[in-house]
Design a protein around this motif. Structure first.
Motif, PDB file in Angstrom:
ATOM      1  N   PRO A  64      -2.400  -8.830 -15.951  1.00 17.57           N
ATOM      2  CA  PRO A  64      -1.876 -10.152 -15.570  1.00 17.57           C
ATOM      3  C   PRO A  64      -2.141 -10.488 -14.116  1.00 17.57           C
ATOM      4  O   PRO A  64      -2.116 -11.658 -13.733  1.00 17.57           O
ATOM      5  CB  PRO A  64      -0.371 -10.034 -15.831  1.00 17.57           C
TER       6      PRO A  64
ATOM      7  N   ALA B 114      -2.555  -3.874 -26.778  1.00 13.01           N
ATOM      8  CA  ALA B 114      -2.185  -3.045 -25.631  1.00 13.01           C
ATOM      9  C   ALA B 114      -0.698  -3.178 -25.345  1.00 13.01           C
ATOM     10  O   ALA B 114      -0.027  -2.205 -25.001  1.00 13.01           O
ATOM     11  CB  ALA B 114      -2.999  -3.450 -24.405  1.00 13.01           C
ATOM     12  N   GLU B 115      -0.167  -4.375 -25.497  1.00  7.44           N
ATOM     13  CA  GLU B 115       1.250  -4.587 -25.223  1.00  7.44           C
ATOM     14  C   GLU B 115       2.116  -3.854 -26.236  1.00  7.44           C
ATOM     15  O   GLU B 115       3.149  -3.290 -25.877  1.00  7.44           O
ATOM     16  CB  GLU B 115       1.588  -6.077 -25.219  1.00  7.44           C
ATOM     17  N   ALA B 118       2.182  -0.366 -25.234  1.00 13.50           N
ATOM     18  CA  ALA B 118       3.076  -0.193 -24.092  1.00 13.50           C
ATOM     19  C   ALA B 118       4.528  -0.227 -24.556  1.00 13.50           C
ATOM     20  O   ALA B 118       5.372   0.538 -24.067  1.00 13.50           O
ATOM     21  CB  ALA B 118       2.828  -1.282 -23.061  1.00 13.50           C
ATOM     22  N   LEU B 119       4.823  -1.089 -25.500  1.00 15.96           N
ATOM     23  CA  LEU B 119       6.192  -1.160 -26.018  1.00 15.96           C
ATOM     24  C   LEU B 119       6.555   0.141 -26.720  1.00 15.96           C
ATOM     25  O   LEU B 119       7.664   0.668 -26.544  1.00 15.96           O
ATOM     26  CB  LEU B 119       6.345  -2.340 -26.982  1.00 15.96           C
ATOM     27  N   THR B 122       7.420   2.639 -24.160  1.00 20.50           N
ATOM     28  CA  THR B 122       8.711   2.356 -23.550  1.00 20.50           C
ATOM     29  C   THR B 122       9.830   2.789 -24.481  1.00 20.50           C
ATOM     30  O   THR B 122      10.825   3.389 -24.036  1.00 20.50           O
ATOM     31  CB  THR B 122       8.835   0.853 -23.234  1.00 20.50           C
ATOM     32  N   SER B 126      12.595   5.777 -23.909  1.00 20.95           N
ATOM     33  CA  SER B 126      14.017   5.486 -24.027  1.00 20.95           C
ATOM     34  C   SER B 126      14.670   6.441 -25.022  1.00 20.95           C
ATOM     35  O   SER B 126      15.801   6.885 -24.813  1.00 20.95           O
ATOM     36  CB  SER B 126      14.200   4.031 -24.480  1.00 20.95           C
TER      37      SER B 126
ATOM     38  N   ALA C  69      15.149  -0.012 -20.046  1.00 21.43           N
ATOM     39  CA  ALA C  69      13.775  -0.501 -20.107  1.00 21.43           C
ATOM     40  C   ALA C  69      13.574  -1.426 -21.310  1.00 21.43           C
ATOM     41  O   ALA C  69      12.569  -2.129 -21.389  1.00 21.43           O
ATOM     42  CB  ALA C  69      12.799   0.666 -20.198  1.00 21.43           C
ATOM     43  N   LEU C  70      14.542  -1.419 -22.231  1.00 19.94           N
ATOM     44  CA  LEU C  70      14.433  -2.266 -23.422  1.00 19.94           C
ATOM     45  C   LEU C  70      15.384  -3.445 -23.370  1.00 19.94           C
ATOM     46  O   LEU C  70      15.110  -4.494 -23.929  1.00 19.94           O
ATOM     47  CB  LEU C  70      14.686  -1.427 -24.680  1.00 19.94           C
ATOM     48  N   SER C 148       6.066  -8.407 -14.348  1.00 22.98           N
ATOM     49  CA  SER C 148       5.656  -7.098 -14.844  1.00 22.98           C
ATOM     50  C   SER C 148       5.501  -6.204 -13.630  1.00 22.98           C
ATOM     51  O   SER C 148       5.222  -6.684 -12.542  1.00 22.98           O
ATOM     52  CB  SER C 148       4.351  -7.184 -15.632  1.00 22.98           C
ATOM     53  N   THR C 153       1.585  -2.930 -18.551  1.00 20.10           N
ATOM     54  CA  THR C 153       1.093  -3.968 -19.443  1.00 20.10           C
ATOM     55  C   THR C 153       2.231  -4.816 -19.972  1.00 20.10           C
ATOM     56  O   THR C 153       2.044  -5.968 -20.331  1.00 20.10           O
ATOM     57  CB  THR C 153       0.390  -3.305 -20.645  1.00 20.10           C
ATOM     58  N   LEU C 154       3.412  -4.209 -20.070  1.00 19.07           N
ATOM     59  CA  LEU C 154       4.545  -4.886 -20.694  1.00 19.07           C
ATOM     60  C   LEU C 154       5.015  -6.057 -19.834  1.00 19.07           C
ATOM     61  O   LEU C 154       5.329  -5.904 -18.668  1.00 19.07           O
ATOM     62  CB  LEU C 154       5.674  -3.870 -20.839  1.00 19.07           C
ATOM     63  N   GLN C 155       5.060  -7.240 -20.449  1.00 19.18           N
ATOM     64  CA  GLN C 155       5.564  -8.430 -19.761  1.00 19.18           C
ATOM     65  C   GLN C 155       7.062  -8.493 -19.998  1.00 19.18           C
ATOM     66  O   GLN C 155       7.501  -8.357 -21.134  1.00 19.18           O
ATOM     67  CB  GLN C 155       4.927  -9.694 -20.368  1.00 19.18           C
ATOM     68  N   ARG C 156       7.820  -8.696 -18.955  1.00 22.20           N
ATOM     69  CA  ARG C 156       9.270  -8.771 -19.096  1.00 22.20           C
ATOM     70  C   ARG C 156       9.751 -10.183 -18.819  1.00 22.20           C
ATOM     71  O   ARG C 156       9.148 -10.927 -18.055  1.00 22.20           O
ATOM     72  CB  ARG C 156       9.931  -7.802 -18.108  1.00 22.20           C
ATOM     73  N   LEU C 179       8.228  -8.949 -25.675  1.00 26.37           N
ATOM     74  CA  LEU C 179       7.873  -8.593 -27.039  1.00 26.37           C
ATOM     75  C   LEU C 179       9.099  -8.050 -27.762  1.00 26.37           C
ATOM     76  O   LEU C 179       9.568  -6.952 -27.464  1.00 26.37           O
ATOM     77  CB  LEU C 179       6.772  -7.532 -26.968  1.00 26.37           C
ATOM     78  N   TYR C 181      12.166  -7.487 -27.814  1.00 23.56           N
ATOM     79  CA  TYR C 181      13.472  -7.104 -27.284  1.00 23.56           C
ATOM     80  C   TYR C 181      14.232  -8.214 -26.575  1.00 23.56           C
ATOM     81  O   TYR C 181      15.466  -8.241 -26.623  1.00 23.56           O
ATOM     82  CB  TYR C 181      13.348  -5.858 -26.393  1.00 23.56           C
TER      83      TYR C 181
END
Lengths: 390, 271, 198
Positions: A64, B114-115, B118-119, B122, B126, C69-70, C148, C153-156, C179, C181
């Protein structure tokens, strides 16, 4: 027997690191290697379908923070090509990332990343070329690979040392020193190769030392801004992987004085390429909460004159720090920006907020009202309205 | 490249080391005996009943700088990818069900893929922190026989997962302790304090594509096997797939025909 | 290594191992009003949450359902003038912005944004919606954002509500990966945030 083993081990260690490059003051320049293709791409069959796309590069492509703007990318590529030559620059894939720090890097497969903080700080094409040339130097000399091999050797020595010698504390120290001297030598080699490219290009080789001079001045300004003290050491500590800024500035300056090449550094084309990005990169810089460093960077950009955009940025910086005196200065800068005629409408917003915080309510509200008239669809228009109608 | 940080003199280094030791000791607290596998209660996978897609494994290898920052190392990563790729290709055939490698469809969304990966990572992290690690469990994750984790039902909308029942995600990440960490290890060893320099993460997770639920997970932050060499990678993959649901108890037969990634991509799955 | 160094190391190790273990994570029951962030701020959650034993800073606390993180619901209970939002990791080289005595309601999103940019080492931070809103009976702000972390890569996504009350900053933030969550616990967050009282 033990002494013999010790000598052998140390010999191994020094032998491995013996190929380091030119020593400071050595008159013989590092010869530019004949250019052969440094990286051969592998085929799908060899590596399997999921190995094909290098994961780091894919992450770079999809990141991004990647700046995809074709004009900016073309500008950076052109500077690289003018520095190292067309042949060399063909094998490089450049990725510009919006990261507000001064850095660039190169991986062994030809991926070069350049951070926006670097683009903000270089003053002309020659300075940009000096950094890009340095990075390309690492690639051409296949540096990362050598560093890995040396580390492996070093740890083997240590493993043996603990077996053979009772008090192996000293050997560990030396072995580690060797490993990291290798990396520092590589950085110096890359500096010197980068210097060679510049000297052979249309750009003046003095730009290489200029970059490090500015880096030190900014670092001093940043430290002073944080109430620290500035300090530059010539000799890097034993575990440091880069020569210090001061060391680099010194040997590169010496080399450029010898080269005595006087050529134009190309300022105007650089400024033109950066014009539309300046507000964005300055915004990122100001949000770093580094008052001293940001003041220095904005001041350097203003060497060609204080434009409305730069005065606005200065206002934002002072308002961000927000001490009572800063808010007064900020209001001043915003007013000067507005007077220039080429300031963004946000200057009225900044002016209004600074005045409000200085308890100049009526004037502050008037400035905000002007901003809302100019940009009624601003993202925070509703919120600002509540400050105006108080 | 970039501005350099000097450590002047051994004394300062020792102070840094002592500081790092403090942090490392604190991080060391996790008990040695730690759960590493999670299974959705009641989940059973019969051999030969499911179509599994192996998502492109995420493999990262690098060094851990003195400050604890991860510095990717391209050479190590390349070697590890080769090694793990070979090890996975060998193991794929022995998982008891049809396993094919994920292929990004033409016009697909690699960023989305990819996301999701990544999830997955994560979520796996957790799970380790808040369910596997007994000293740090979340009260809502502590209840008997509970394993409620997922990627959400939209995962099946990712292109290329049609005609599949489950997706298998694999991640390995290795941070080999560098300068400061190694020095720390040296001093700590002399003081007889065990310190692990670096991180050696491995996750293997099975996702039910109908619901997005994570039905099986192997996750560990200190896996075995140095992935930079072939034997180490084999060991790592074996640990990752240990206890895979539906896997036959016996080891893979002597003459196995492993599905190579290249083959898997070209031939449609037979089921 | 000298015996002096060894002795220092030994002493330090002994000291560390004598430290008490940090307070564990506790259950937050639904339907009961509780005080949060060691302050006078109270909320009433409509569903269960977990309160993390580790706090972001002195006057803050974090709740989560599946791990921060979630999903991360953080309360800032009266951050004083001159203090940062959360604990500074490197005060000397990466100081965080501080609450200011002359702070306006427009400075609240800026404080969050700049704190995150420095702490998370990212310039991928953007504010989407900003609007005036009541917070615990005072004029405040509600804003949404996305970010992020560097190399992630994860967009928050996030939503925050806050106000400066009695010279101190009170705020509630909710963050989760975009995504799956974020939407999963958004309603639970809103019911908590709507119930805030001071």
């Amino acid at each position: 027997m033990r002494k013999l083993m010790l000598a052998l081990l140390l010999g191994l260690a020094t032998g491995a690191a013996g190929e380091s490059g030119a020593i400071a003051g050595d008159k013989k320049p590092l010869p530019l290697p004949t250019y052969g293709q440094a990286y051969a791409p592998t085929t799908v069959d060899e590596r399997g379908i999921w190995m094909l796309a290098d994961e780091d590069e894919r992450r770079l492509q999809d990141s991004p923070s990647r700046i995809k703007d074709p004009e900016l990318n073309a500008y950076v590529r052109n500077v690289l090509c003018r520095t190292v030559g067309e042949d060399r620059c063909k094998s490089v894939r450049i990725y510009i990332q919006q990261v507000p720090f001064f850095n660039a890097s190169m991986s062994p497969n030809g991926t070069m990343t350049v951070w926006s903080g670097l683009l903000l700080r270089v003053r002309n094409e020659a300075e940009l070329g000096s950094i890009l040339g340095h990075e390309f130097g690492h690639f051409e000399l296949r540096h990362q690979l050598r560093s890995f091999r040396n580390r492996r050797t070093g740890s083997d020595i240590m493993a043996w040392a603990s077996v053979l010698v009772r008090n192996s504390g000293d050997i560990r120290y030396n072995a580690w020193g060797q490993i990291y001297a290798f990396d520092r030598a590589q950085e110096r080699d890359a500096d010197l190769i980068g210097f060679q490219y510049l000297a052979g290009s249309q750009y003046p080789s003095s730009a290489a030392a200029d970059v490090w001079d500015h880096a030190m001045l900014e670092s001093d300004a940043s430290a002073v801004g944080r109430r620290g003290s500035a300090r530059h050491k010539y000799v890097a500590g034993i575990f440091a992987t880069h020569p210090t800024d001061l060391a680099r500035a010194t040997y590169l300056r010496t080399a450029s004085i010898e080269a005595a090449d006087v050529k134009p550094a190309i300022v105007d084309r650089h400024r033109a390429a950066m014009a539309k990005w300046l507000p964005i990169f300055l915004n990122d810089q100001i949000k770093l909460n580094d008052f001293g460093g940001s003041e220095y960077v904005i001041g350097c950009l203003a060497e060609g004159g204080w434009s409305g955009a730069l005065l606005f940025a200065r206002g934002e910086l002072y308002r961000e720090r927000g001490n009572p005196r800063d808010l007064v200065s900020a209001a001043q800068f915003y007013q000067e920006a507005i007077a220039k005629g080429d300031a963004p409408p946000e200057a009225y917003r900044g002016l209004g907020l600074s005045l409000l915080r200085s308890q100049q309510i009526a004037e502050g509200q008037a400035a905000l009202a002007t901003y809302l008239r100019l940009k009624p669809d601003a993202a925070d228009a509703a919120l600002l309205s509540t400050l105006v109608s108080r | 490249m970039g501005a350099s940080e000097e450590k002047v003199g051994m004394i300062r280094t020792v102070h840094a080391v002592l500081g790092a030791l403090m942090l490392s000791l604190a991080a060391m607290m996790p008990a040695a005996a730690q759960e590493k596998t999670g299974l959705k209660p009641g989940f059973v996978l019969q051999a030969g009943t499911a179509r599994i897609v192996l998502m492109r494994p995420s493999i990262r290898v690098g060094a851990q700088s003195t400050g604890g920052m991860y510095e990717p190392n391209a050479d190590w990563t390349d070697q590890s990818r080769d090694n793990i790729g070979s090890a996975l290709a060998k193991a794929q055939g022995g998982l008891g069900n049809s396993v094919r490698s994920y292929v990004e469809p033409v016009g697909g969304d690699p960023m989305k893929t990819a996301e999701y990966h990544a999830l997955f990572e994560t979520v796996a992290t957790s799970v380790i922190e808040y369910q596997f690690f007994k000293g740090n469990r979340l009260p809502t994750k502590k209840r008997k026989d509970q394993f409620e984790w997922g990627l959400g039902p939209d995962v099946r909308k990712l292109g290329g997962l049609e005609n599949a029942d489950y997706a298998l995600f694999i991640t390995t990440e290795d941070h080999f302790g560098s300068t400061g960490r190694k020095v720390l290890q040296v001093f700590a060893a002399l003081a007889r304090v065990p310190i692990t320099a670096g991180v050696h993460k491995g996750f293997a997770g099975l996702v039910d594509l109908r619901t997005g639920e994570l039905v099986w997970l192997n996750a560990d932050m200190q896996m075995g096997g140095d992935v930079r060499d072939a034997d180490g990678a084999d060991k790592r993959v074996r640990q990752l797939l240990e206890g895979f649901p539906g896997k036959p108890l016996d080891v893979v037969p002597a003459v196995a025909v492993p599905i190579t990634p290249a083959q898997a991509a070209v031939t449609p799955p037979a089921h | 290594m000298s015996t002096r160094h060894l002795a220092a190391l030994g002493a330090l190790t002994a000291l560390l191992l004598a430290q008490p273990v940090s307070a564990g994570n506790t259950l937050v029951r639904a339907g009961q009003r509780v005080a949060v962030a060691k302050s006078a701020m109270t909320v009433m959650p409509g569903t269960e949450w977990n309160k993390l034993g580790a706090r972001p800073g002195r006057n803050s606390e974090t709740w989560t359902q599946d791990g921060e993180a979630l999903n991360d619901l953080t309360f800032y209970g009266g951050i004083e003038v001159g203090r940062p939002l959360f604990r500074e990791v490197d005060k000397k080289n990466r100081p965080l912005p501080k609450v200011s005595a002359t702070m306006l309601v427009t400075d609240i999103p800026v404080l969050l944004e700049n704190s995150y940019r420095v702490a998370l080492d990212t310039s991928s931070f953007g504010i989407d919606v900003i609007e005036p809103a009541r917070f615990a009976g005072n004029d405040g702000v509600r804003f949404t954002y996305h970010f992020s972390k560097q190399n992630e890569t994860l967009q928050r996504r996030g939503e925050a509500r806050g106000a400066v009350i009695g010279g101190k900053l009170y705020m509630i933030t909710y963050e989760a990966p975009g995504l799956y969550y974020y939407d999963r616990s958004a309603a639970a967050f809103r019911s908590v945030a709507d119930s805030v009282k001071l």
